[in-house]
Motif scaffolding. Sequence first.
Motif, PDB file in Angstrom:
ATOM      1  N   GLU A 152       0.825  -1.215   0.000  1.00 14.16           N
ATOM      2  CA  GLU A 152       0.000   0.000   0.000  1.00 14.16           C
ATOM      3  C   GLU A 152       0.857   1.263   0.000  1.00 14.16           C
ATOM      4  OE1 GLU A 152      -2.705  -0.191   3.302  1.00 14.16           O
ATOM      5  OE2 GLU A 152      -3.630  -2.028   2.552  1.00 14.16           O
ATOM      6  N   CYS A 153       2.063   1.143   0.514  1.00 18.12           N
ATOM      7  CA  CYS A 153       2.968   2.295   0.564  1.00 18.12           C
ATOM      8  C   CYS A 153       3.741   2.485  -0.738  1.00 18.12           C
ATOM      9  CB  CYS A 153       3.937   2.144   1.733  1.00 18.12           C
ATOM     10  SG  CYS A 153       3.138   2.353   3.333  1.00 18.12           S
ATOM     11  N   GLY A 154       3.475   1.646  -1.727  1.00 16.12           N
ATOM     12  CA  GLY A 154       4.102   1.819  -3.035  1.00 16.12           C
ATOM     13  C   GLY A 154       5.353   0.996  -3.249  1.00 16.12           C
ATOM     14  N   ARG A 155       5.686   0.152  -2.313  1.00 14.92           N
ATOM     15  CA  ARG A 155       6.845  -0.725  -2.472  1.00 14.92           C
ATOM     16  C   ARG A 155       6.369  -2.084  -2.977  1.00 14.92           C
ATOM     17  NH1 ARG A 155      11.603   1.108   0.036  1.00 14.92           N
ATOM     18  NH2 ARG A 155      11.255   3.020   1.203  1.00 14.92           N
ATOM     19  N   PRO A 156       7.251  -2.825  -3.651  1.00 14.12           N
ATOM     20  CA  PRO A 156       6.840  -4.158  -4.114  1.00 14.12           C
ATOM     21  C   PRO A 156       6.653  -5.108  -2.930  1.00 14.12           C
ATOM     22  CG  PRO A 156       9.137  -3.719  -4.693  1.00 14.12           C
ATOM     23  CD  PRO A 156       8.595  -2.467  -4.088  1.00 14.12           C
ATOM     24  N   ARG A 157       5.737  -6.053  -3.104  1.00 14.64           N
ATOM     25  CA  ARG A 157       5.533  -7.075  -2.069  1.00 14.64           C
ATOM     26  C   ARG A 157       6.832  -7.848  -1.871  1.00 14.64           C
ATOM     27  NH1 ARG A 157       0.400  -7.789  -0.577  1.00 14.64           N
ATOM     28  NH2 ARG A 157       0.670  -9.875   0.278  1.00 14.64           N
ATOM     29  N   ILE A 158       7.066  -8.263  -0.652  1.00 12.21           N
ATOM     30  CA  ILE A 158       8.251  -9.073  -0.357  1.00 12.21           C
ATOM     31  C   ILE A 158       7.908 -10.515  -0.704  1.00 12.21           C
ATOM     32  CG2 ILE A 158       9.811  -9.865   1.453  1.00 12.21           C
ATOM     33  CD1 ILE A 158       9.283  -7.199   2.897  1.00 12.21           C
ATOM     34  N   ALA A 159       8.639 -11.090  -1.668  1.00 18.70           N
ATOM     35  CA  ALA A 159       8.332 -12.434  -2.162  1.00 18.70           C
ATOM     36  C   ALA A 159       8.421 -13.474  -1.046  1.00 18.70           C
ATOM     37  CB  ALA A 159       9.268 -12.795  -3.304  1.00 18.70           C
ATOM     38  N   HIS A 160       9.432 -13.389  -0.217  1.00 12.62           N
ATOM     39  CA  HIS A 160       9.613 -14.340   0.889  1.00 12.62           C
ATOM     40  C   HIS A 160       9.519 -13.586   2.204  1.00 12.62           C
ATOM     41  CE1 HIS A 160      10.652 -17.461  -1.948  1.00 12.62           C
ATOM     42  NE2 HIS A 160      11.490 -16.623  -2.537  1.00 12.62           N
ATOM     43  N   ILE A 161       8.316 -13.136   2.502  1.00 12.16           N
ATOM     44  CA  ILE A 161       8.093 -12.333   3.705  1.00 12.16           C
ATOM     45  C   ILE A 161       8.459 -13.111   4.960  1.00 12.16           C
ATOM     46  CG2 ILE A 161       5.640 -12.946   3.887  1.00 12.16           C
ATOM     47  CD1 ILE A 161       7.049  -9.498   4.726  1.00 12.16           C
ATOM     48  N   THR A 162       8.297 -14.429   4.928  1.00 17.39           N
ATOM     49  CA  THR A 162       8.616 -15.221   6.117  1.00 17.39           C
ATOM     50  C   THR A 162      10.097 -15.139   6.462  1.00 17.39           C
ATOM     51  OG1 THR A 162       8.773 -17.194   4.743  1.00 17.39           O
ATOM     52  CG2 THR A 162       6.695 -16.832   5.899  1.00 17.39           C
ATOM     53  N   SER A 163      10.963 -14.979   5.463  1.00 14.40           N
ATOM     54  CA  SER A 163      12.397 -14.827   5.736  1.00 14.40           C
ATOM     55  C   SER A 163      12.671 -13.522   6.461  1.00 14.40           C
ATOM     56  CB  SER A 163      13.201 -14.861   4.434  1.00 14.40           C
ATOM     57  OG  SER A 163      13.032 -16.086   3.792  1.00 14.40           O
ATOM     58  N   ALA A 164      12.049 -12.454   6.007  1.00 13.26           N
ATOM     59  CA  ALA A 164      12.229 -11.156   6.662  1.00 13.26           C
ATOM     60  C   ALA A 164      11.640 -11.171   8.065  1.00 13.26           C
ATOM     61  CB  ALA A 164      11.573 -10.055   5.831  1.00 13.26           C
ATOM     62  N   ILE A 165      10.491 -11.805   8.215  1.00 16.10           N
ATOM     63  CA  ILE A 165       9.826 -11.879   9.520  1.00 16.10           C
ATOM     64  C   ILE A 165      10.615 -12.759  10.486  1.00 16.10           C
ATOM     65  CG2 ILE A 165       7.745 -12.696  10.709  1.00 16.10           C
ATOM     66  CD1 ILE A 165       7.158 -10.170   9.174  1.00 16.10           C
ATOM     67  N   SER A 166      11.168 -13.869  10.000  1.00 19.74           N
ATOM     68  CA  SER A 166      11.876 -14.790  10.903  1.00 19.74           C
ATOM     69  C   SER A 166      13.086 -14.117  11.543  1.00 19.74           C
ATOM     70  CB  SER A 166      12.282 -16.071  10.181  1.00 19.74           C
ATOM     71  OG  SER A 166      13.271 -15.800   9.206  1.00 19.74           O
ATOM     72  N   GLY A 167      13.758 -13.242  10.817  1.00 23.16           N
ATOM     73  CA  GLY A 167      14.870 -12.498  11.408  1.00 23.16           C
ATOM     74  C   GLY A 167      14.402 -11.591  12.537  1.00 23.16           C
ATOM     75  N   LEU A 168      13.211 -11.025  12.384  1.00 30.81           N
ATOM     76  CA  LEU A 168      12.653 -10.145  13.417  1.00 30.81           C
ATOM     77  C   LEU A 168      12.154 -10.931  14.622  1.00 30.81           C
ATOM     78  CD1 LEU A 168      10.704  -7.694  11.081  1.00 30.81           C
ATOM     79  CD2 LEU A 168      12.932  -7.325  12.143  1.00 30.81           C
ATOM     80  N   THR A 169      11.602 -12.125  14.378  1.00 32.53           N
ATOM     81  CA  THR A 169      11.144 -12.944  15.507  1.00 32.53           C
ATOM     82  C   THR A 169      12.329 -13.561  16.240  1.00 32.53           C
ATOM     83  OG1 THR A 169      10.766 -14.831  14.032  1.00 32.53           O
ATOM     84  CG2 THR A 169       8.865 -13.440  14.547  1.00 32.53           C
ATOM     85  N   ASP A 170      13.405 -13.902  15.516  1.00 33.43           N
ATOM     86  CA  ASP A 170      14.608 -14.442  16.166  1.00 33.43           C
ATOM     87  C   ASP A 170      15.197 -13.442  17.150  1.00 33.43           C
ATOM     88  OD1 ASP A 170      14.328 -16.738  14.672  1.00 33.43           O
ATOM     89  OD2 ASP A 170      15.935 -16.249  13.252  1.00 33.43           O
ATOM     90  N   ARG A 171      15.102 -12.166  16.827  1.00 35.48           N
ATOM     91  CA  ARG A 171      15.639 -11.118  17.694  1.00 35.48           C
ATOM     92  C   ARG A 171      14.594 -10.596  18.688  1.00 35.48           C
ATOM     93  NH1 ARG A 171      17.681 -10.451  12.638  1.00 35.48           N
ATOM     94  NH2 ARG A 171      19.931 -10.333  12.431  1.00 35.48           N
ATOM     95  N   ALA A 172      13.408 -11.194  18.686  1.00 38.81           N
ATOM     96  CA  ALA A 172      12.305 -10.848  19.591  1.00 38.81           C
ATOM     97  C   ALA A 172      11.756  -9.450  19.355  1.00 38.81           C
ATOM     98  CB  ALA A 172      12.712 -11.016  21.054  1.00 38.81           C
ATOM     99  N   TYR A 173      11.928  -8.899  18.129  1.00 45.00           N
ATOM    100  CA  TYR A 173      11.282  -7.627  17.792  1.00 45.00           C
ATOM    101  C   TYR A 173       9.806  -7.863  17.516  1.00 45.00           C
ATOM    102  CZ  TYR A 173      16.093  -6.026  17.205  1.00 45.00           C
ATOM    103  OH  TYR A 173      17.410  -5.720  17.406  1.00 45.00           O
ATOM    104  N   LEU A 174       9.511  -9.030  16.955  1.00 46.29           N
ATOM    105  CA  LEU A 174       8.137  -9.492  16.776  1.00 46.29           C
ATOM    106  C   LEU A 174       8.019 -10.811  17.512  1.00 46.29           C
ATOM    107  CD1 LEU A 174       7.552  -8.882  12.941  1.00 46.29           C
ATOM    108  CD2 LEU A 174       6.851  -7.430  14.837  1.00 46.29           C
TER     109      LEU A 174
END
Length: 157
Positions: A106-128
Amino acid sequence: MSKIELKDLVSLIPGLELNELRALEMSVKVAIDIRTQGQLSTETSLPPRAADEGPGLNDQALAILEGVDTFELSLADQALLGALVLSEGYHQDVFSSRDVNDIIEECGRPRIAHITSAISGLTDRAYLTGSTKALSMSKEGRAKARGLIGMVRRKAA
């Protein structure tokens, strides 16, 4: 009919019976509906900002995500800011990785094809916290997003 001051009305509320409170509640809801019938529901969803307040954290995150040509972000940075917008801007305590990807798009950036990879890095660090289907923003994640926003703004200045 004389006009009753708001403070006088408020002081009477604790002494009302339950049926009187319900009648008052219904009357107030009807009055609000009448006064707001010409507005879109999104116009009243957020309280107006005071003139001396700056943009909120989620507003800054949205501006950075929307600044595709101005701000260069990693996929994890985009996911963290998208999660912040969902958590702070849309007041969602729980959201999915797909919701995060929708905000990014919605912000005009392309969808992240492998969003789970980006999210897993954030969950590993306990940001999410949670899984890709039920994520929440942690205190550490808000602090990291605040730091990221500051860094990105300084770098762009």
